[in-house]
Design a protein around this motif. Structure first.
Motif, short mmCIF file in Angstrom:
data_model
loop_
_atom_site.label_atom_id
_atom_site.label_comp_id
_atom_site.label_asym_id
_atom_site.label_seq_id
_atom_site.Cartn_x
_atom_site.Cartn_y
_atom_site.Cartn_z
N LYS A 68 28.72 29.83 35.75
CA LYS A 68 28.97 31.02 36.76
C LYS A 68 29.25 30.43 38.17
O LYS A 68 29.96 30.85 38.90
N ARG A 69 28.07 29.76 38.46
CA ARG A 69 28.17 29.21 39.82
C ARG A 69 29.58 28.51 40.24
O ARG A 69 30.10 28.48 41.26
N MET A 70 29.84 27.40 39.24
CA MET A 70 30.94 26.68 39.36
C MET A 70 32.28 27.41 39.28
O MET A 70 33.19 27.04 40.00
N MET A 71 32.25 28.38 38.49
CA MET A 71 33.52 29.24 38.58
C MET A 71 33.67 30.04 39.72
O MET A 71 34.89 30.15 40.36
N VAL A 72 32.70 30.68 40.43
CA VAL A 72 32.57 31.24 41.74
C VAL A 72 33.17 30.36 42.61
O VAL A 72 33.94 30.63 43.68
N ASP A 73 32.73 29.00 42.84
CA ASP A 73 32.80 28.22 43.80
C ASP A 73 34.31 27.69 43.84
O ASP A 73 34.82 27.57 44.76
N ARG A 74 34.99 27.35 42.62
CA ARG A 74 36.28 26.98 42.29
C ARG A 74 37.28 28.26 42.62
O ARG A 74 38.31 27.89 42.78
N ALA A 75 36.95 29.54 42.22
CA ALA A 75 37.87 30.53 42.19
C ALA A 75 38.08 31.13 43.51
O ALA A 75 37.27 31.14 44.42
N ASP A 76 39.48 31.55 43.89
CA ASP A 76 39.76 32.22 44.96
C ASP A 76 39.82 33.88 44.74
O ASP A 76 39.84 34.65 45.69
N ALA A 77 39.73 34.26 43.38
CA ALA A 77 39.70 35.62 42.98
C ALA A 77 39.24 35.81 41.59
O ALA A 77 39.20 34.68 40.88
N PHE A 78 38.93 36.91 41.11
CA PHE A 78 38.38 37.37 39.99
C PHE A 78 39.24 38.44 39.25
O PHE A 78 39.44 39.44 39.88
N VAL A 79 39.54 38.44 37.93
CA VAL A 79 40.16 39.20 37.22
C VAL A 79 39.23 39.51 35.80
O VAL A 79 39.18 38.65 35.23
N VAL A 80 39.14 40.62 35.69
CA VAL A 80 38.35 41.22 34.36
C VAL A 80 39.32 42.11 33.51
O VAL A 80 39.69 42.86 33.75
N LEU A 81 39.32 41.17 32.55
CA LEU A 81 40.30 41.68 31.37
C LEU A 81 39.41 42.27 30.42
O LEU A 81 38.06 42.22 30.34
N PRO A 82 39.93 43.18 29.48
CA PRO A 82 39.05 43.71 28.39
C PRO A 82 38.25 42.67 27.77
O PRO A 82 38.75 41.42 27.47
N GLY A 83 37.01 43.03 27.40
CA GLY A 83 36.35 42.00 26.80
C GLY A 83 34.89 42.57 26.32
O GLY A 83 34.80 43.88 26.48
N GLY A 84 33.84 41.75 25.95
CA GLY A 84 32.68 42.26 25.62
C GLY A 84 31.46 41.80 26.41
O GLY A 84 31.63 41.99 27.74
#
Length: 168
Positions: A68-84
């Protein structure tokens, strides 16, 4: 749709590194359209042999927290698709971090076919009960279709919460 759209716009996809589910489909679509796809997968999930082996980059990390930390550090934005449950976990964590001022990146919830309507109702309930500030609804943008994600990402309003941003 999301993967192809990201690739056509030259936007790198960063995700959890699996070959299953909607994100696996998005990764395949981005790759098929010539896009760059980075996967970040914990060792214990890789051990289950569900990692995507055809990515531009695949990082194997020691834990979900590191992922999660690495994803946050590398991402410029977040998209939440349908999921579990995993999607819920990551969505709430990224919203909480934004609420706390740990990042100020766009968060877009793709409410395809009303999938997230119950969740959005729950957030409204926490506001109505006084546990969430009404201004916290501005932490995210809701769109009804994956095609609308790109317009939402292009529009970056001023931060709704004036909390000093700090490094995670």
């Amino acid at each position: 749709m999301l993967g192809d759209g990201l690739a056509r716009r030259g936007i790198q996809l960063i995700y959890g590194g699996g070959r299953v589910g909607l994100m696996g489909i998005a990764a395949d679509a981005a790759l098929a359209a010539g896009g760059q796809v980075v996967g970040i997968i914990p060792e214990h999930i890789q051990a289950a042999e569900i990692e995507h082996t055809g990515l531009t980059e695949l990082h194997v990390v020691d834990s979900m927290h590191t992922r999660k930390r690495m994803m946050v550090d590398r991402a410029d934005a977040f998209v939440v698709l349908p999921g579990g449950l995993g999607t819920l976990d990551e969505a709430f964590e990224i919203l909480t971090w934004k609420q706390l001022g740990l990042h100020d990146k766009p968060v877009v919830i793709a409410d395809v076919d009303g999938y997230w309507r119950p969740l959005l109702g729950l957030i409204d309930h926490t506001v109505a009960q006084g546990f969430t500030q009404p201004a916290h609804r501005a932490l995210y943008t809701v769109v009804d279709d994956v095609d609308d994600v790109f317009a939402a990402l292009a529009y970056e309003p001023e931060p709704a919460l004036k909390i000093p941003t700090q490094k995670l």
